[in-house]
Design an enzyme around this catalytic site. Structure first.
Site, PDB file in Angstrom:
ATOM      1  N   LYS A 293      87.097 -22.715  37.488  1.00  0.00           N
ATOM      2  CA  LYS A 293      86.954 -21.466  36.740  1.00  0.00           C
ATOM      3  C   LYS A 293      87.880 -20.473  37.416  1.00  0.00           C
ATOM      4  O   LYS A 293      87.663 -20.082  38.577  1.00  0.00           O
ATOM      5  CB  LYS A 293      85.507 -20.977  36.816  1.00  0.00           C
ATOM      6  CG  LYS A 293      85.309 -19.552  36.338  1.00  0.00           C
ATOM      7  CD  LYS A 293      84.512 -19.487  35.070  1.00  0.00           C
ATOM      8  CE  LYS A 293      84.368 -18.051  34.563  1.00  0.00           C
ATOM      9  NZ  LYS A 293      84.814 -17.872  33.199  1.00  0.00           N
TER      10      LYS A 293
ATOM     11  N   ASP B 188      90.253 -18.277  19.880  1.00  0.00           N
ATOM     12  CA  ASP B 188      89.194 -17.758  20.752  1.00  0.00           C
ATOM     13  C   ASP B 188      89.762 -17.022  21.974  1.00  0.00           C
ATOM     14  O   ASP B 188      89.173 -16.043  22.428  1.00  0.00           O
ATOM     15  CB  ASP B 188      88.318 -18.942  21.217  1.00  0.00           C
ATOM     16  CG  ASP B 188      87.100 -18.496  22.012  1.00  0.00           C
ATOM     17  OD1 ASP B 188      86.384 -17.597  21.530  1.00  0.00           O
ATOM     18  OD2 ASP B 188      86.869 -19.032  23.120  1.00  0.00           O
TER      19      ASP B 188
ATOM     20  N   HIS C 296      92.741 -12.415  24.400  1.00  0.00           N
ATOM     21  CA  HIS C 296      92.777 -12.147  25.845  1.00  0.00           C
ATOM     22  C   HIS C 296      94.150 -12.437  26.473  1.00  0.00           C
ATOM     23  O   HIS C 296      94.679 -11.631  27.233  1.00  0.00           O
ATOM     24  CB  HIS C 296      91.742 -12.998  26.584  1.00  0.00           C
ATOM     25  CG  HIS C 296      90.345 -12.855  26.059  1.00  0.00           C
ATOM     26  ND1 HIS C 296      89.814 -11.659  25.679  1.00  0.00           N
ATOM     27  CD2 HIS C 296      89.358 -13.772  25.863  1.00  0.00           C
ATOM     28  CE1 HIS C 296      88.566 -11.825  25.276  1.00  0.00           C
ATOM     29  NE2 HIS C 296      88.268 -13.103  25.370  1.00  0.00           N
TER      30      HIS C 296
ATOM     31  N   LYS D 291      88.825 -25.320  28.243  1.00  0.00           N
ATOM     32  CA  LYS D 291      87.435 -25.489  28.673  1.00  0.00           C
ATOM     33  C   LYS D 291      87.276 -26.829  29.375  1.00  0.00           C
ATOM     34  O   LYS D 291      88.081 -27.728  29.183  1.00  0.00           O
ATOM     35  CB  LYS D 291      86.509 -25.402  27.454  1.00  0.00           C
ATOM     36  CG  LYS D 291      86.527 -24.013  26.820  1.00  0.00           C
ATOM     37  CD  LYS D 291      85.293 -23.744  26.014  1.00  0.00           C
ATOM     38  CE  LYS D 291      85.317 -22.369  25.374  1.00  0.00           C
ATOM     39  NZ  LYS D 291      84.895 -21.288  26.264  1.00  0.00           N
TER      40      LYS D 291
ATOM     41  N   LYS E 233      88.222  -5.911  32.726  1.00  0.00           N
ATOM     42  CA  LYS E 233      88.222  -6.449  34.089  1.00  0.00           C
ATOM     43  C   LYS E 233      89.035  -5.529  34.988  1.00  0.00           C
ATOM     44  O   LYS E 233      90.141  -5.116  34.618  1.00  0.00           O
ATOM     45  CB  LYS E 233      88.798  -7.872  34.105  1.00  0.00           C
ATOM     46  CG  LYS E 233      87.877  -8.901  33.403  1.00  0.00           C
ATOM     47  CD  LYS E 233      88.407 -10.306  33.535  1.00  0.00           C
ATOM     48  CE  LYS E 233      87.673 -11.292  32.641  1.00  0.00           C
ATOM     49  NZ  LYS E 233      86.496 -11.915  33.218  1.00  0.00           N
TER      50      LYS E 233
ATOM     51  N   LYS F  81      85.603  -9.706  19.030  1.00  0.00           N
ATOM     52  CA  LYS F  81      86.685 -10.608  18.667  1.00  0.00           C
ATOM     53  C   LYS F  81      86.108 -11.993  18.415  1.00  0.00           C
ATOM     54  O   LYS F  81      85.025 -12.253  18.914  1.00  0.00           O
ATOM     55  CB  LYS F  81      87.757 -10.643  19.763  1.00  0.00           C
ATOM     56  CG  LYS F  81      87.187 -11.001  21.147  1.00  0.00           C
ATOM     57  CD  LYS F  81      87.739 -12.226  21.778  1.00  0.00           C
ATOM     58  CE  LYS F  81      87.243 -13.511  21.265  1.00  0.00           C
ATOM     59  NZ  LYS F  81      86.791 -14.457  22.295  1.00  0.00           N
TER      60      LYS F  81
ATOM     61  N   ILE G 173      71.513  -9.293   7.182  1.00  0.00           N
ATOM     62  CA  ILE G 173      72.665  -8.438   6.836  1.00  0.00           C
ATOM     63  C   ILE G 173      73.118  -8.705   5.402  1.00  0.00           C
ATOM     64  O   ILE G 173      73.532  -7.793   4.688  1.00  0.00           O
ATOM     65  CB  ILE G 173      73.821  -8.691   7.841  1.00  0.00           C
ATOM     66  CG1 ILE G 173      73.409  -8.200   9.216  1.00  0.00           C
ATOM     67  CG2 ILE G 173      75.127  -8.050   7.383  1.00  0.00           C
ATOM     68  CD1 ILE G 173      74.210  -8.769  10.378  1.00  0.00           C
TER      69      ILE G 173
END
Ligand SMILES: NC(=O)C1=CN([C@@H]2O[C@H](COP(=O)(O)OP(=O)(O)OC[C@H]3O[C@@H](n4cnc5c(N)ncnc54)[C@H](OP(=O)(O)O)[C@@H]3O)[C@@H](O)[C@H]2O)C=CC1
Ligand SMILES: O=C1O[C@H](COP(=O)(O)O)[C@@H](O)[C@H](O)[C@H]1O
Length: 487
Positions: A341, A243, A248, A336, A190, A156, A95
């Site tokens: 989860k 992140d 989100h 994390k 979702k 993102k 690129i």
């Protein structure tokens, strides 16, 4: 939010970063599912772009292996695999260099199946770091590959802070009009997140109590068991606030807090989300120290190969300063290598104003609406019920449950599958507008700055734990606690 079935013109779907983790783990499996369900427009081609020296056959092999790894076994069908791989091409180009772009031009312009003057819908999916968005757009423009029907999809995080997000948005905006730009946030794909809009606005029972009079507080949790896996280089520069929270978690907060839009469409929904972001009480200086927690799991430094102060966990207390939500804390946390989860939203209501049942004091638990994004998508309304039996009234916690798996025969599409379909159909509602992204950065920026200024070291937590104890203290100070799974 679903458009009626349309016959779509063929697409040329170019994935910049076509050999990357996101493309192989999410995008191509999403496109595969569309193929399996016969939803890819006839004549659609998928062109992966990367520096890897792969020809079409090599790319088809790579993608086939990825599909075997990332598509549910009972969805792997020879016919669909064959049809999808036949659509694949790969172009090797850097690129950052002017070389080889003419080959992309040649491929995109060479559509013998299209009548002269009728081009395929070009979708440029930028699954690369956002520093490369501007250079890609400039090259596409210089090659005459941007027509009014083209769309560009941005991954993102857009930029690494407010200033760089302005630069990236400016660079993309010089080439594409805002209506052509689809900024993806896969949480908006979702089902249960979209269902928030339906629950709130296609029913009446919640609206009278959806405010500071009846809601005590809101909790939004995205907890992951995985660490940074193969994404350490990116993650170490980003951290959990950039992140996850900037995008989100704030998007989910918006859907909980927004006012009813006039109708569910691109601008009305995004206008209302924007107002929420603009109403977030700024966290600055001492407030950052008091209302945010940074954590890092203990083996993170080994994983990224050097000591690091990047956070892999964030918890914070936010407030929406408007008539509806004044004084209601929104607690957000994500991390994390945690014990579970799980992605959930908890809307915790106030206690009844008067304990009228004998011996009921301390026995009732507040009403609570749990929205489960994963696992087991659904919703639970926690209430107090009468325990069956004679001899007085004994109170017992009970819940009304909506499990998507039980309520609907159809499987929930994966978020990328749904969102890619919306891009092809040109439906912008579930994508972030520029002003939303920048408003989210505006709120996040002082937190980043204060952490840097005060050299706030992340507190360590053990992999597999609930995260730093400081996150529990953040709520305990307010006399509250995090709602844990299933409780
Ligand atoms: N992975 C994920 O789960 C998620 C990722 N994202 C975002 O998606 C984007 C991509 O992430 P991810 O797939 O993880 O990253 P990877 O590092 O796994 O992949 C990057 C891709 O870009 C290509 N690439 C990098 N530099 C160039 C270049 N100069 N010229 C051409 N191709 C290049 C790489 O191929 P090669 O090296 O062969 O050139 C590779 O295909 C990032 O913005 C990330 O933030 C967002 C949400 C989730
Ligand atoms: O965007 C991202 O999301 C994933 C978590 O997504 P989920 O749907 O599995 O909850 C996260 O692992 C990743 O770091 C982040 O970039």
């Amino acid at each position: 939010m679903t458009a009626p079935d349309l016959v779509l013109p063929p697409c040329d779907f170019t994935v910049f970063g076509g050999t990357g983790d996101l493309a192989l783990r999410k995008l191509l499996p999403g496109l595969y599912e569309q193929e399996r369900r016969g939803q890819l427009p006839a004549g659609t081609r998928i062109i992966g772009v990367s520096r890897s020296p792969l020809d079409d056959a090599g790319y088809r092999d790579l993608v086939t292996r990825a599909l075997f790894d990332h598509v549910a076994e009972d969805h792997l069908e020879a016919g669909a695999l064959h049809r999808l791989t036949a659509r694949l091409h790969h172009l090797s180009l850097d690129i950052g260099s002017a070389d080889d772009w003419h080959r992309l031009h040649g491929l995109l312009k060479d559509r013998p199946d299209r009548p002269a003057g009728e081009e395929a819908t070009r979708i440029h999916y930028l699954a690369v770091a956002s520093e490369l968005f501007g250079p890609i757009c400039d090259r596409l423009d210089a090659l005459g590959l941007v027509t009014p029907e083209c769309r560009v999809v941005l991954e993102k995080p857009i930029g690494a802070d407010l200033a760089s997000s302005h630069q990236v948005n400016d660079a993309v905006g010089r080439v594409f009009a805002e209506r052509q730009i689809f900024r993806i946030d896969h949480y908006l794909g979702k089902e249960s997140v979209q269902n928030l809009l339906v629950t709130r606005f296609a029913n009446v029972f919640l609206e009278p109590i959806w405010n500071s009079r009846w809601v005590d507080h809101v909790q939004i949790t995205v907890s992951e068991t995985l660490g940074v896996a193969g994404r350490g280089e990116y993650y170490d520069k980003a951290g959990a606030l950039r992140d996850m929270v900037q995008n989100h978690l704030l998007q989910m907060l918006c859907l909980i807090a927004m006012e009813p839009p006039t109708y569910v469409g691109g601008d009305p929904v995004r206008d209302e989300k924007l107002k929420v972001l603009q109403a977030l009480k700024p966290l600055t200086g001492a407030d950052v120290d008091r209302f945010t927690v940074r954590g890092q799991y203990t083996s993170y430094g080994e994983k990224v190969g050097h000591p690091s102060t990047t956070e892999t966990f964030v918890a914070l207390r936010a407030e929406v300063q408007n008539w509806r939500w004044a004084g209601v804390p929104f607690y957000l946390r994500t991390g994390k290598r945690l014990a579970r989860k799980e992605s959930t939203i908890e809307v915790v209501f106030k206690e009844p104003p008067h304990a009228m049942f004998p011996h009921s004091e301390g026995v009732t638990t507040p009403n609570r609406l749990t929205v489960r994004m994963q696992p087991d998508e659904g919703m639970q309304l926690h209430m107090t019920a009468k325990h069956p039996g004679p001899g007085g009234i004994r109170l017992h916690p009970a819940s009304l449950d909506l499990s998507y798996a039980d309520a609907f025969d159809e499987r929930s599409p994966e978020p990328y599958e749904r969102l890619l379909m919306d891009v092809m159909r040109g439906i912008p509602t579930l994508f972030m507008r520029r002003d939303e992204v920048e408003a989210a950065w505006t709120w996040t920026q002082p937190v980043l700055e204060q952490w840097e200024r005060a050299a706030v070291e992340p507190v360590r937590y053990h992999p597999g734990s609930e995260g730093p104890a400081a996150a529990a203290r953040l709520l305990a100070r307010d006399g509250r606690r995090w709602q844990e799974a299933g409780r």
